[in-house]
Design an enzyme around this catalytic site. Structure first.
Site, PDB file in Angstrom:
ATOM      1  N   ARG A 204      -8.198   0.809  14.925  1.00 45.78           N
ATOM      2  CA  ARG A 204      -6.789   0.967  14.524  1.00 45.78           C
ATOM      3  C   ARG A 204      -6.013   1.260  15.798  1.00 45.78           C
ATOM      4  NH1 ARG A 204      -4.171   4.187   9.500  1.00 45.78           N
ATOM      5  NH2 ARG A 204      -4.950   2.292   8.542  1.00 45.78           N
TER       6      ARG A 204
ATOM      7  N   HIS B 259      -2.398  -5.706   8.863  1.00 48.33           N
ATOM      8  CA  HIS B 259      -3.336  -4.762   8.241  1.00 48.33           C
ATOM      9  C   HIS B 259      -4.210  -5.590   7.286  1.00 48.33           C
ATOM     10  CE1 HIS B 259      -5.159  -1.182   6.995  1.00 48.33           C
ATOM     11  NE2 HIS B 259      -4.158  -0.539   6.440  1.00 48.33           N
TER      12      HIS B 259
ATOM     13  N   GLN C 132      -6.280  -4.027   4.369  1.00 44.07           N
ATOM     14  CA  GLN C 132      -5.444  -3.622   3.247  1.00 44.07           C
ATOM     15  C   GLN C 132      -5.197  -4.814   2.315  1.00 44.07           C
ATOM     16  OE1 GLN C 132      -3.971  -0.373   2.754  1.00 44.07           O
ATOM     17  NE2 GLN C 132      -3.643  -1.262   0.744  1.00 44.07           N
TER      18      GLN C 132
ATOM     19  N   ASP D  59       6.019  -0.356   0.944  1.00 52.19           N
ATOM     20  CA  ASP D  59       5.352   0.446   1.973  1.00 52.19           C
ATOM     21  C   ASP D  59       6.442   1.333   2.586  1.00 52.19           C
ATOM     22  OD1 ASP D  59       3.655   1.430   3.942  1.00 52.19           O
ATOM     23  OD2 ASP D  59       3.600  -0.419   5.126  1.00 52.19           O
TER      24      ASP D  59
ATOM     25  N   CYS E 218       0.414   0.563  -0.311  1.00 56.40           N
ATOM     26  CA  CYS E 218      -0.800   0.755   0.484  1.00 56.40           C
ATOM     27  C   CYS E 218      -1.117   2.238   0.682  1.00 56.40           C
ATOM     28  CB  CYS E 218      -0.664   0.059   1.830  1.00 56.40           C
ATOM     29  SG  CYS E 218       0.780   0.588   2.771  1.00 56.40           S
TER      30      CYS E 218
ATOM     31  N   ARG F  80     -10.335  -0.524  -1.251  1.00 55.77           N
ATOM     32  CA  ARG F  80     -10.517  -0.618   0.197  1.00 55.77           C
ATOM     33  C   ARG F  80     -11.999  -0.473   0.542  1.00 55.77           C
ATOM     34  NH1 ARG F  80      -6.405   0.808   3.529  1.00 55.77           N
ATOM     35  NH2 ARG F  80      -7.822   0.004   5.110  1.00 55.77           N
TER      36      ARG F  80
HETATM   37  N1   CP Z   1      -3.427   2.355   3.570  1.00 57.89           N
HETATM   38  C1   CP Z   1      -3.993   2.873   4.666  1.00 57.89           C
HETATM   39  O1   CP Z   1      -4.418   2.140   5.565  1.00 57.89           O
HETATM   40  O2   CP Z   1      -4.064   4.232   4.676  1.00 57.89           O
HETATM   41  P1   CP Z   1      -4.439   5.120   5.947  1.00 57.89           P
HETATM   42  O3   CP Z   1      -3.321   4.924   6.956  1.00 57.89           O
HETATM   43  O4   CP Z   1      -4.505   6.516   5.428  1.00 57.89           O
HETATM   44  O5   CP Z   1      -5.739   4.646   6.502  1.00 57.89           O
HETATM   45  N1  NVA Z   2       3.075   0.144   7.658  1.00 56.06           N
HETATM   46  C1  NVA Z   2       2.350   1.378   7.686  1.00 56.06           C
HETATM   47  C2  NVA Z   2       1.040   1.218   6.972  1.00 56.06           C
HETATM   48  C3  NVA Z   2       0.195   2.443   6.897  1.00 56.06           C
HETATM   49  C4  NVA Z   2      -1.111   2.207   6.186  1.00 56.06           C
HETATM   50  C5  NVA Z   2       2.131   1.814   9.124  1.00 56.06           C
HETATM   51  O1  NVA Z   2       1.815   0.968   9.966  1.00 56.06           O
HETATM   52  O2  NVA Z   2       2.303   3.004   9.421  1.00 56.06           O
END
Ligand code: CP
Ligand code: NVA
Length: 312
Positions: free
Chosen positions: A107, A134, A137, A229, A269, A297
């Site tokens: 990430r 993502h 997701q 989101d 999400c 997930r």
């Molecule tokens: N939806 C998601 O990716 O959650 P986190 O940011 O908590 O991993």
């Molecule tokens: N769009 C959000 C998704 C988190 C799972 C972010 O990138 O923070």
């Protein structure tokens, strides 16, 4: 066993995988969800490193638990711990890690970090969220959509809010699998035009309709899935107040949900900012599928790990 016909080393963008491979991934997810014990040795003796430059609850826990359930071992590396690209170059981190581990989950702030790591490492690299996509997701969410509707053909997914990473991956997956996708986004916050172009190219093959609008009510009309989101993603905290003003009309509330089909479901999400992009009433209402998404997930990421790493 890894199929011989399966040529992909990594899972970085939905755009990289063929519709057939994405359907196979979803089929495997269903099987793994139903018969988890059949896969308990899939990663036996294998180690997976997980680099998280940003915060996470769902992705961190589901990868950790998923790797354990497949008989593998995970190693969590925080940004504070390794300071990717600053303490040591991306290249050198990759060349060290590939001597010890069999896979990498990352990430990160920059999509190029994912593609660079994938280029330097012999083993699979999985994108656990970057600023552009993502993908984990999106596949988890399509499992939830298929569980609810049986199929995606002819169904409409309305993404209402920011044209962000989650929006991009959902749009690409909808385009690949033939689901109609509408993004209703404030002017100036639309999805990246190259991603829309790519999605429209895939949609030509699948028959999906890809639509970008600037009106929430219009976007939600007749939808089977209403998705939102946060308005400010990780890294955009400084814009939070400005965005809250601009996005106000794009809140998912009971009134907006009425524009969708009666059978529509609500998805997010997570994490959610209750009272901003969505009301408590919708989050906790009977159309909400948010915790099914969170569960799925786990199953879809196990399927990704299995597809890329089992029998390696
Ligand atoms: N939806 C998601 O990716 O959650 P986190 O940011 O908590 O991993
Ligand atoms: N769009 C959000 C998704 C988190 C799972 C972010 O990138 O923070």
């Amino acid at each position: 066993m890894k199929k011989e016909s399966f040529a992909k080393k990594d899972f970085i963008s939905i755009a990289d995988w063929s519709p057939e491979d994405l359907w196979n991934l979803l089929l495997l997810s269903f099987r793994m969800k139903e018969y988890p014990a059949n896969y308990s040795d899939a990663l036996k003796g294998k180690s997976v490193a997980m680099i998280f430059e940003k915060q996470s609850l769902r992705t961190h826990v589901t990868f950790d638990v998923g790797i354990y359930q497949l008989g593998g071992h995970s190693i969590y590396l925080s940004q504070q711990g390794i300071n990717l690209g600053k303490r040591e170059s991306i290249h050198d981190v990759a060349k060290n890690l590939e001597r010890w581990v069999d896979g990498l989950v990352i990430r990160t702030y920059a999509h190029s970090n994912c593609t660079d790591l994938a280029k330097y490492m012999w083993c699979p690299v999985i994108n656990a969220l970057d600023e552009l996509e993502h993908p984990c997701q999106a596949v988890g969410d399509f499992l939830t959509i298929i569980e609810n509707f049986g199929d995606v053909q002819g169904k409409k997914l309305a993404f209402i809010g920011d044209g962000n990473n989650v929006c991009h991956s959902l749009m690409l997956l909808a385009a690949k699998l033939g689901m109609n996708f509408t993004a209703a986004i404030p002017k100036g916050y639309e999805p990246v035009s190259d991603v829309v172009k790519l999605a429209r190219k895939f949609a030509k093959q699948s028959g999906a309709k890809i639509e970008i609008l600037n009106n929430a009510k219009e976007g939600a009309r007749n939808a089977d899935v209403i998705y939102t989101d946060v308005w400010a993603s990780m890294g955009q905290e400084a814009e939070k107040e400005e965005r809250a003003r601009i996005f106000k009309e794009f809140q998912i509330n009971a009134k907006l949900m009425k524009q969708a089909k009666e059978t529509a479901i609500f998805m997010h999400c997570l994490p959610a900012h209750r009272g901003e992009e969505v009301t408590d009433e919708v989050m906790d209402g009977k159309q909400s599928r948010i915790f099914d998404e969170a569960e799925n997930r786990l199953h879809t990421q196990k399927a990704i790990l299995h597809t890329l790493m089992a029998g390696m």
